[in-house]
Design a protein around this motif. Structure first.
Motif, short mmCIF file in Angstrom:
data_model
loop_
_atom_site.label_atom_id
_atom_site.label_comp_id
_atom_site.label_asym_id
_atom_site.label_seq_id
_atom_site.Cartn_x
_atom_site.Cartn_y
_atom_site.Cartn_z
N ILE A 62 -13.00 -32.16 2.30
CA ILE A 62 -12.49 -33.24 1.43
C ILE A 62 -11.37 -33.99 2.13
O ILE A 62 -11.32 -35.23 2.12
CB ILE A 62 -12.00 -32.65 0.08
N GLY A 63 -10.48 -33.24 2.78
CA GLY A 63 -9.37 -33.87 3.50
C GLY A 63 -9.86 -34.77 4.61
O GLY A 63 -9.26 -35.81 4.91
N LEU A 64 -10.97 -34.38 5.24
CA LEU A 64 -11.53 -35.19 6.34
C LEU A 64 -12.35 -36.37 5.84
O LEU A 64 -12.86 -37.16 6.62
CB LEU A 64 -12.40 -34.30 7.24
N GLY A 65 -12.53 -36.43 4.53
CA GLY A 65 -13.28 -37.56 3.95
C GLY A 65 -14.78 -37.31 3.90
O GLY A 65 -15.55 -38.23 3.62
N LEU A 66 -15.21 -36.08 4.19
CA LEU A 66 -16.65 -35.76 4.18
C LEU A 66 -17.05 -35.32 2.76
O LEU A 66 -17.36 -34.16 2.51
CB LEU A 66 -16.95 -34.65 5.20
N THR A 79 -2.31 -32.72 4.88
CA THR A 79 -1.84 -31.53 4.13
C THR A 79 -3.03 -30.77 3.53
O THR A 79 -3.09 -29.54 3.60
CB THR A 79 -0.89 -31.98 3.00
N ILE A 80 -3.98 -31.53 2.95
CA ILE A 80 -5.15 -30.88 2.35
C ILE A 80 -5.93 -30.10 3.41
O ILE A 80 -6.32 -28.93 3.20
CB ILE A 80 -6.07 -31.93 1.68
N GLN A 136 -14.20 -19.92 1.63
CA GLN A 136 -15.19 -21.02 1.60
C GLN A 136 -14.63 -22.25 0.89
O GLN A 136 -14.86 -23.38 1.32
CB GLN A 136 -16.46 -20.54 0.88
N VAL A 137 -13.90 -22.02 -0.19
CA VAL A 137 -13.30 -23.18 -0.89
C VAL A 137 -12.26 -23.84 0.02
O VAL A 137 -12.11 -25.06 0.01
CB VAL A 137 -12.70 -22.74 -2.24
N GLY A 138 -11.60 -23.02 0.85
CA GLY A 138 -10.68 -23.58 1.84
C GLY A 138 -11.40 -24.55 2.76
O GLY A 138 -10.91 -25.65 3.05
N LEU A 139 -12.60 -24.14 3.21
CA LEU A 139 -13.38 -25.03 4.08
C LEU A 139 -13.79 -26.31 3.34
O LEU A 139 -13.81 -27.40 3.91
CB LEU A 139 -14.63 -24.30 4.59
N ILE A 140 -14.10 -26.15 2.06
CA ILE A 140 -14.45 -27.34 1.25
C ILE A 140 -13.25 -28.28 1.18
O ILE A 140 -13.40 -29.50 1.27
CB ILE A 140 -14.93 -26.90 -0.16
#
Lengths: 490, 499
Positions: free
Chosen positions: B341-345, B300-301, B333-337
């Motif tokens: 985060i969702g991908l665990g990076l 979802t994130i 850009q915050v969307g990409l962040i």
């Protein structure tokens, strides 16, 4: 209390005497103020009386009864003795609320706009406060019942002949009947019936949905000072706390009270946000905020009960401050509405700042006392009943938007169309010295106790389990002592 | 020897904890003093406030860098220190305590140093930018409160304490959006932003209680030790995510960000370009150990972040003013962040936050000089500046391109949807109000006219006091607005405000 306490030497009768003294002082103040020649002298006499009464009230709170909470009901009605000790005194529950009511009267008297605060109005406020103090400070149910019935009379007189007066009278007559019947039933019938009657009477007095119709009406029609004192003293919530502490509700009644509380919070918040007039919005905000106390008390847990007692004080002080700021603004500008752009922030920055701060303080701004109170009630409620908690946080969020809306819509945004449409700023004079003192004291109290609330928390309600044990023990002990006295006499 | 080493480690930990705490207390103390001076009528002159701000942010930056150096020397071990108890209530086996403490780790130190560094930079810029402007002092006071609030969010060891900072950030943000308070637009937009903040704050409060219910504590280090069950993790994470969406202007709450640009440019830079907009990302990073076990939540994130990035890019390209364009770019850009985060990076996300905050601050602070910058660049190039991404536009068929342009111009129709939702809510509230007044009418023989405001009643109320009613019963602005379009111009229509 330690043996080094200087008060110990004065004697155990000091607490009841101070309680009675605080009430009498306010009643006498009402008489003096009513005869004052001008608003100015009425205000200063009122303040003098309030200060004296406040000192006595603090003394009474310090010398509160050693038992946590005294029983109010069956045993006392049958008591033979009618001495000072039997009639007056404070306990753990009433100790924080008794001085709070006097403080409300003091601050309203200090800040009330001169153009509205006639000697008659101030005298009625003093009388209403004295009657509220009787409800809190009296130990005899008959006195409580009489004061309960009488405490709405000064406000009813303010509303006399106006739209909304009948709704007010109908609600409060019914409420008084329920409470009197409840106290009587506690003596002759089952405690269950008594509890139900008392709770019903209190719910009407507290303006809980669906008994709320008189609240916005009162705020809209009555002088704001009267409306604030009557509804924010929360005498009803206090009585409810006393009833629930002594005899907790069954699970089905708790569920009903929860439902009413959640409905009241949401309903009040939603309607407050939609109001075009500021007074009615304030009335619905009061309705919504009242439910915090109700929900805190509903489950009978210690955390919720402490939060509820704290909420009576904190939300009461903050919302009274907000209402006073609006009353003061109304005196300068006339009616206040929320459906247009406001003005005057440049001319009255202190007034605008006080409105904003006190507004945010009444919805739990961190660092103020209401934050602590709401935090405790939230935890108690959400832990036990999550769906009620969701309603609470939603309503609190809406109320937060409302108070910012009030501050911004009244004081800001007056120039439409940018700098080219600029008008000269208006808004009347900024806060007078006495108004600054009133709002400063309110703000300082809310922040001081908000940053360091522990002292107030330890004065508040004790563990209901212990309280209930104490109630029974003290009742048994008093019966034993009575029997012993009779035996000795023989 | 060993005990000496332990003693040194403990005192270094304590030093780090106090240094981090000073970064909260210093701005908070300065705000309190400045506010108190204002209340007693001895408000500081703008120059004094500016000088205090400069000294303050210099000190906090030094404190942050020192803490970072000590942290590095200690091998990057997280520091958890509880100073004491704010308040507590207990009885009948129940206990509720509100503890005050800090949790300093690499993520929080990065945010902490970034906060004071950027606050100091923007503060220095503002000395000139707002010089002589009415309300400059107010700006510095709000910035102090904001910095204290955000620093508290960053170092708080418990979710309860974090919530306190979160609320302070929300209040100071709203006050700065309404900085030009004599104008109607900023007031509307401040109300809209605050409404979104409050809705999302409610979710944070609920998440706090879910955590307390599941772990028996809101202390993050203690909660990290006992993993949550997948269901609770998803619920807790969902609530934290919802709280993050508002502050970080992610879908569906991205609409407020361009409107928040109504405030002065320095505040836009620090709040919506650099710090506040990344608070949501920080919240997710901070609580990640509690929810990252829930795959549906992580998906979802990623989806929300990706969709926000896509729509932000698209919408930003159609904006006609630089600050709106930058706002959508920041949102993207915050969307990409969020995706990272969702991908665990998490490390990549942290680097992205720092880089984005620095670049966006520079862009926003340069925004008032945009025309000059463009002219200078074009003069250097000797031709018009090329449009970024023009080659990608040509790949898209013309008909779709036109539709996409309309879609972007309408801000993805989010405003229209929000307006309809708000209109429906308003109708519901009015119906409820009408019902309520009818109830009063039924209970009273002389009910007031439904829909009538406070005016008549206030007059009646004044009569009771034997004092004359106020001279002005209708203000100019109110009279002008009542009954016509002004009657509709209440706060919820803010979404239509900035077209």
């Amino acid at each position: 209390m330690s043996s080094t306490d200087p008060w110990i030497a004065i004697g155990p009768a000091l607490g009841p005497a101070a309680t009675f003294g605080a009430i009498v002082t306010l009643a006498l103040t009402a008489g003096v103020v009513a005869r004052a020649a001008s608003t100015r002298s009425a205000r200063w006499w009122g303040l003098l009386g309030a200060m004296l009464s406040l000192l006595l009230a603090i003394l009474a709170a310090r010398r509160r009864s050693t038992s946590s909470v005294d029983a109010l009901g069956a045993d006392a009605l049958g008591a033979d003795a009618l001495g000072m000790d039997a009639l007056w005194g404070l306990d753990a529950l009433s100790a924080p609320i008794f001085p709070f009511v006097v403080a409300l009267f003091a601050v309203i008297t200090l800040a009330a706009p001169t153009r509205f605060a006639s000697p008659t109005l101030l005298a009625r406020l003093a009388l209403a406060s004295a009657l509220a103090l009787v409800v809190i400070g009296a130990r005899h149910p008959l006195l409580v019942a009489l004061a309960w019935a009488g405490s709405s009379v000064p406000t009813a007189i303010e509303l006399r002949g106006r739209p909304g007066a009948r709704a007010f009278v109908v609600h409060h007559v019914v409420s008084a009947l329920f409470v009197v019947a409840g106290l009587f039933a506690a003596h002759v019938a089952s405690p269950r019936l008594a509890g139900a009657l008392l709770v019903l009477g209190v719910l009407i007095r507290e303006g809980v949905v669906p008994f709320h119709a008189w609240v916005p009406s009162l705020y809209e029609r009555a002088p704001l000072g009267s409306a604030l004192l009557f509804s924010r003293a929360q005498v009803g919530a206090y009585l409810l706390a006393r009833v629930l502490v002594a005899s907790p509700l069954g699970s089905s009644a708790t569920w009903g009270l929860d439902l009413l509380g959640a409905m009241t919070m949401l309903y009040g918040a939603a309607l407050a946000l939609g109001q075009p007039g500021v007074r009615r919005a304030l009335g619905y905000l009061a309705t919504s905020q009242t439910a915090i106390v109700l929900l805190g008390l509903a489950d009978g847990g210690p955390i919720g009960a402490r939060g509820a007692v704290l909420a009576i004080v904190s939300v009461g002080l903050a919302q009274t401050g907000l209402g006073l700021a609006l009353w003061v603004t109304e005196a300068r500008r006339g009616e206040l509405r929320l459906d247009g752009a406001g003005e005057g922030v440049a001319a009255t920055p202190a007034l605008a700042g006080a409105t904003l701060f006190l507004g945010l303080a009444c919805v739990g701004l961190p660092g103020t006392l209401a934050f602590v109170a709401e935090e405790l009630v939230f935890h108690a409620t959400l832990e036990a009943r999550p769906w009620i908690g969701v309603a609470m946080v939603t309503a609190t969020a809406i109320n937060g938007v409302l108070v910012l809306r009030i501050a911004l819509r009244i004081f800001a945004g007056g120039v439409i169309g940018g700098a080219f449409g600029a008008r000269r700023p208006r808004g009347g004079a900024d806060l007078l010295a006495r108004e600054r003192v009133a709002f400063g004291l309110l703000g300082a109290s809310l922040v001081t106790f908000g940053v360091a609330p522990q002292r107030l928390l330890s004065v508040g309600a004790e563990d209901p389990a212990e309280i209930r044990a104490d109630v029974h023990v003290s009742a048994d002990m008093s019966r034993d002592a009575h029997r012993r006295e009779i035996h000795d006499d023989r | 020897m060993t005990s000496e080493l332990i003693g040194v480690a403990v005192s270094v930990d304590l030093a780090i904890a106090w240094l981090a705490t000073s970064m909260v207390l210093l701005p908070l103390g300065a705000f309190a003093l400045a506010g108190l001076a204002e209340i007693v009528g001895a408000g500081w002159r703008d120059e004094v406030l500016a000088a205090v701000s400069r000294a303050l942010f210099t000190l906090t930056t030094i404190a942050g860098l020192t803490a970072a150096a000590l942290f590095g020397l200690e091998g990057g071990r997280p520091v958890h220190h509880v100073f004491g108890r704010w308040f507590s209530a207990d009885g009948a086996g129940a206990h509720q305590a509100y503890e005050v403490g800090v949790l300093v780790d690499a993520t929080s130190l990065t945010y902490l140093v970034l906060t004071s560094l950027l606050a100091g930079t923007v503060g220095a810029f503002s000395l000139r930018y707002l010089e002589g402007e009415e309300g400059a002092g107010r700006f510095f006071r709000a910035m102090m409160l904001f910095t204290a609030g955000l620093s508290l969010v960053v170092v708080a060891e418990s979710l309860g304490l974090l919530f306190v900072g979160w609320e302070l950030v929300g209040v100071s943000s709203a006050l700065l959006i309404a900085f030009y308070r004599h104008r109607e637009g900023p007031v509307r937009h401040a109300l809209l932003a605050f409404a979104i903040y409050r809705i999302c704050d409610a979710a944070l409060l609920a998440s706090l209680v879910v955590l307390h219910h599941a772990s028996g504590t809101t202390s993050l280090p203690a909660a990290f030790e006992a993993p949550l069950s997948p269901t609770v993790a998803a619920l807790f994470g969902g609530l934290v995510l919802f709280a993050s969406l508002g502050k970080s202007a992610q879908l569906p709450f991205s609409g407020w960000l361009p409107r928040a640009m109504e405030g002065p440019t320095p505040s836009s830079a620090i709040f919506y370009g650099a710090l506040s907009v990344h608070a949501g990302a920080y919240l997710l990073l901070r609580t990640a150990p509690l929810w990252e076990g829930s795959t549906p939540l992580r998906v979802t994130i990623v989806m929300i972040g990706a969709l926000t990035a896509l729509l932000g890019t698209l919408t930003g390209r159609a904006q006609t003013d630089v600050k709106s364009g930058l706002a959508y770019a920041a949102s993207a850009q915050v969307g990409l962040i969020f995706v990272e985060i969702g991908l665990g990076l998490h490390t990549l996300a942290l680097v992205h936050v720092v880089g984005h905050a620095l670049v966006r601050t520079l862009e926003l602070l340069r925004a008032p000089s945009l025309l000059q910058d463009v002219q200078r660049l074009e003069a250097e190039l000797g031709r018009a500046l090329p449009r970024a991404g023009a080659r990608y536009e040509r790949v898209v068929p013309r008909r779709i391109r036109t539709w996409l342009y309309r879609f972007a111009l309408e801000r993805a129709f989010l405003d229209t949807l929000a307006s309809r939702l708000i209109a429906a809510l308003r109708r519901a509230t009015r119906a409820l109000d009408a019902f309520d007044r009818r109830v009063v009418g039924a209970a009273t023989s002389r009910a007031s006219t439904p829909g009538r405001g406070v005016g008549a009643s206030a007059g009646v109320a004044h009569g009771s006091t034997s004092e004359p009613p106020p001279a002005a019963t209708k203000r100019e602005g109110v009279t002008m607005k009542r009954g016509g379009e002004g009657a509709e111009a209440d706060w919820p229509e803010t979404v239509e405000g900035r077209r």
